[in-house]
Motif scaffolding. Structure first.
Motif, PDB file in Angstrom:
ATOM      1  N   LEU A  39       2.898   9.482   4.017  1.00 38.35           N
ATOM      2  CA  LEU A  39       2.897   8.332   3.074  1.00 38.35           C
ATOM      3  C   LEU A  39       3.070   8.746   1.593  1.00 38.35           C
ATOM      4  O   LEU A  39       3.518   8.033   0.861  1.00 38.35           O
ATOM      5  N   SER A  40       2.318   9.857   1.419  1.00 40.82           N
ATOM      6  CA  SER A  40       2.000  10.375  -0.090  1.00 40.82           C
ATOM      7  C   SER A  40       3.493  10.517  -0.362  1.00 40.82           C
ATOM      8  O   SER A  40       3.914  10.305  -1.729  1.00 40.82           O
TER       9      SER A  40
ATOM     10  N   ARG B 217      -5.113   5.664   5.327  1.00 39.05           N
ATOM     11  CA  ARG B 217      -3.789   6.473   6.073  1.00 39.05           C
ATOM     12  C   ARG B 217      -2.924   7.299   5.574  1.00 39.05           C
ATOM     13  O   ARG B 217      -2.185   8.047   6.076  1.00 39.05           O
ATOM     14  N   ASP B 218      -3.106   7.233   4.414  1.00 36.41           N
ATOM     15  CA  ASP B 218      -2.190   8.374   3.478  1.00 36.41           C
ATOM     16  C   ASP B 218      -3.151   9.791   3.199  1.00 36.41           C
ATOM     17  O   ASP B 218      -4.119   9.752   2.871  1.00 36.41           O
ATOM     18  N   THR B 219      -2.746  10.407   4.063  1.00 34.42           N
ATOM     19  CA  THR B 219      -3.372  11.603   4.531  1.00 34.42           C
ATOM     20  C   THR B 219      -3.924  12.469   3.473  1.00 34.42           C
ATOM     21  O   THR B 219      -4.970  12.939   3.291  1.00 34.42           O
ATOM     22  N   SER B 220      -2.985  12.819   2.420  1.00 38.97           N
ATOM     23  CA  SER B 220      -3.366  13.612   1.251  1.00 38.97           C
ATOM     24  C   SER B 220      -4.270  12.930   0.683  1.00 38.97           C
ATOM     25  O   SER B 220      -5.298  13.475   0.120  1.00 38.97           O
ATOM     26  N   VAL B 221      -4.350  11.807   0.259  1.00 42.88           N
ATOM     27  CA  VAL B 221      -5.232  10.733  -0.387  1.00 42.88           C
ATOM     28  C   VAL B 221      -6.747  10.937   0.329  1.00 42.88           C
ATOM     29  O   VAL B 221      -7.764  11.354  -0.494  1.00 42.88           O
ATOM     30  N   TYR B 269      -1.044  19.791   2.114  1.00 48.92           N
ATOM     31  CA  TYR B 269       0.431  18.821   1.931  1.00 48.92           C
ATOM     32  C   TYR B 269       1.437  20.005   2.156  1.00 48.92           C
ATOM     33  O   TYR B 269       2.511  19.577   2.902  1.00 48.92           O
ATOM     34  N   LEU B 272       1.757  20.986   5.472  1.00 47.76           N
ATOM     35  CA  LEU B 272       2.427  20.035   6.618  1.00 47.76           C
ATOM     36  C   LEU B 272       3.949  19.960   6.495  1.00 47.76           C
ATOM     37  O   LEU B 272       4.714  19.967   7.282  1.00 47.76           O
ATOM     38  N   VAL B 275       5.402  22.552   8.330  1.00 46.84           N
ATOM     39  CA  VAL B 275       5.399  22.461   9.640  1.00 46.84           C
ATOM     40  C   VAL B 275       6.535  21.394  10.098  1.00 46.84           C
ATOM     41  O   VAL B 275       7.190  21.545  10.997  1.00 46.84           O
ATOM     42  N   ARG B 276       6.942  20.494   9.235  1.00 46.53           N
ATOM     43  CA  ARG B 276       7.961  19.474   9.534  1.00 46.53           C
ATOM     44  C   ARG B 276       9.182  20.093   9.411  1.00 46.53           C
ATOM     45  O   ARG B 276      10.145  19.828  10.066  1.00 46.53           O
TER      46      ARG B 276
END
Lengths: 93, 420
Positions: A39-40, B217-221, B269, B272, B275-276
């Protein structure tokens, strides 16, 4: 035409939906760039259509683009129907 | 010449690049796609180790402040951080175990009744990494490591979806799709608790629940926010004078703590993103090959597959699992054991999933008590896991989700019995 699929960390479920979208686009005969992200990152990535499951769709409404909200990650019929609707709106179908 | 080839193959980034190359070639992709895919996969591995440096550096300050403030070791369980750290050491072995583990998964699905193909690639990677670390800590290396490691990985990839399937059928209403996330023991526990306490309890989805927390749900936040609170607590506990004299080089201790928390989130971040990139080519190849060899197998998907079925249970599960994490932490402090802090990512994703599983068997009460039990479980498992991880057990972070704990503790202690 760019479609971006989003989920919480942009690793698993958005990736699966991306693969399903590519399959559906193939069936519909539509060419589009499809990607997936968290989402970010989504806020910084321009796309024409954002796709997510209904539990995060409210976060996608804040972005500048069409939003496809899915009730199920696994229902290809639902995906095809909702995607076709957006594609028709964009005159691509 | 042979030496040069061996040198190239011993670089993990190149090794995963080769796996992608083979995967792309098998799918008969165009040469341009083969080249870009291979380069991106190699880049992913290198990006990941850059993120590891960021996250681990920020976390080491956290560890120092925790030690100073509370006199015991404080650990933030976080898969991405520990895996990125471990891949610097065990990258080559991890890449091989992951590759042959996926082959083992396909063979198991083909020849046994466990017809599941585990498509959550990042968890495959993390499990491969943990298996490598534990075998190496027990003194098993080389070819036996790759053979046993791959078989074990393949078994976990087929076994855990199988034990989640009864509840999955209840949640999704179909038997066509399976569940792939290495927190399964916690979800099965939650479903069991739900069955015990949830008689006549209404579904979470029949109640009004504020959705205001969905920005988390915004993981970084959410990582930055929760880590910010934890960093502030340890900064105050260790004292302004200590932080400013020893760590921050005179920078105000509150500013320092908050910046380090956000740096950690930033490091995650980057990991991730790496990994992506690593998975972008490998997983579609794995899926394509698996579908050809075992067409009747069920695709097993990442945990958010269940979230749309019960959005309220997702939030209740997170909050309740987090509460379980705090209760577990208090017990560990009382026992003077290494303190496992409530990591936001495991409680969010795994806690949320535990909530959905608990709701499926026991409604509101099931979601709450099931996720609470899950939160306590994933707080205690790392305490037993860390001693079998070798050098990795001394990091400020460790594997967070339940199955890593269960598999790691069993494997580590079995190896200890037979080898030493």
């Amino acid at each position: 035409m760019k479609i971006l699929v989003c989920c919480g960390s942009g690793l698993g479920s958005s990736f699966m939906i991306e693969m399903n979208i590519k399959k559906v686009l193939g069936e519909l005969g539509v060419e589009a760039e499809v990607g997936h992200s968290d989402l970010s990152s989504a806020k910084a990535m321009q796309a024409d259509v954002y796709v997510g499951t209904r539990d995060i769709a409210s976060q996608l409404e804040l972005l500048d683009g069409e939003v496809v909200s899915l009730n199920s990650m696994i229902d290809l019929a639902e995906l095809k129907e909702k995607l076709s609707e957006v594609l028709r709106k964009k005159n691509l179908l | 010449m042979l030496q040069v080839i061996l040198d190239i193959l011993s670089v993990p980034a190149v090794l995963v690049g080769l796996v992608a190359l083979v995967g792309l070639a098998v799918q008969k992709k165009k040469s341009a796609e083969v080249i870009t895919g291979t380069i991106k996969t190699i880049m992913g591995f290198l990006v990941l180790s850059g993120g590891a440096d960021l996250a681990v550096a920020a976390l080491s300050h956290f560890g120092t402040m925790f030690q100073q403030g509370f006199g015991v070791q404080g650990i933030v369980p976080h898969n991405e951080a520990v895996v990125a750290l471990a891949l610097k050491e065990y990258g080559q072995q991890t890449a091989l175990i992951m590759t042959f583990g996926m082959v083992a998964n396909i063979l198991i699905a083909r020849f046994t009744k466990l017809k599941y193909i585990f498509l959550t690639g990042h968890h495959t990677l993390y499990m491969a990494c943990m298996i490598a670390a534990i075998f190496i800590a027990a003194g098993i290396t080389g070819v036996p490591l790759v053979i046993f490691g791959s078989i074990l990985l393949g078994l976990t990839m087929a076994f855990f979806p199988a034990i989640a399937q009864p509840t999955m059928r209840k949640i999704t209403g179909t038997d066509d799709v399976a569940f792939a996330h290495f927190g399964t023991v916690g979800y099965v526990l939650s479903a069991g608790v739900g069955k015990l306490v949830g008689k006549n309890s209404k579904s979470t989805e029949e109640m009004q629940f504020p959705q205001g927390l969905s920005f988390l749900r915004d993981t970084s936040v959410s990582v930055a926010l929760v880590m910010g609170i934890l960093y502030l607590v340890v900064a105050f506990a260790s004292g302004r004078a200590f932080v400013e004299a020893n760590l921050s080089d005179g920078q105000n201790f509150i500013v320092f703590a908050l910046l380090k928390a956000i740096t950690f989130a930033g490091g995650v971040y980057v990991i991730l993103a790496g990994v992506r990139l690593i998975l972008a080519e490998i997983i579609p190849a794995f899926k394509g090959i698996a579908e050809r060899i075992v067409p009747e197998a069920k695709p097993a998907l990442d945990c958010p597959v269940v979230f749309p079925y019960a959005p309220n249970a997702v939030l209740i599960g997170f909050l309740s699992s987090f509460l379980g994490g705090i209760i577990g932490m208090a017990i560990l402090i009382a026992l003077n054991a290494p303190v496992i802090l409530p990591g936001v990512v495991p409680h969010f994703f795994c806690g949320a999933t535990a909530g959905v599983f608990g709701n499926a068997t026991g409604g509101k009460r099931g979601a709450f008590w099931g996720a609470l039990a899950h939160g306590i479980l994933i707080t205690f498992l790392p305490v037993l896991l860390m001693p079998v991880l070798g050098d990795l057990g001394f990091a400020n972070t460790t594997f967070s989700d339940a199955d890593f704990g269960v598999v790691g503790i069993l494997l580590g202690n079995v190896l200890k019995l037979f080898i030493r």
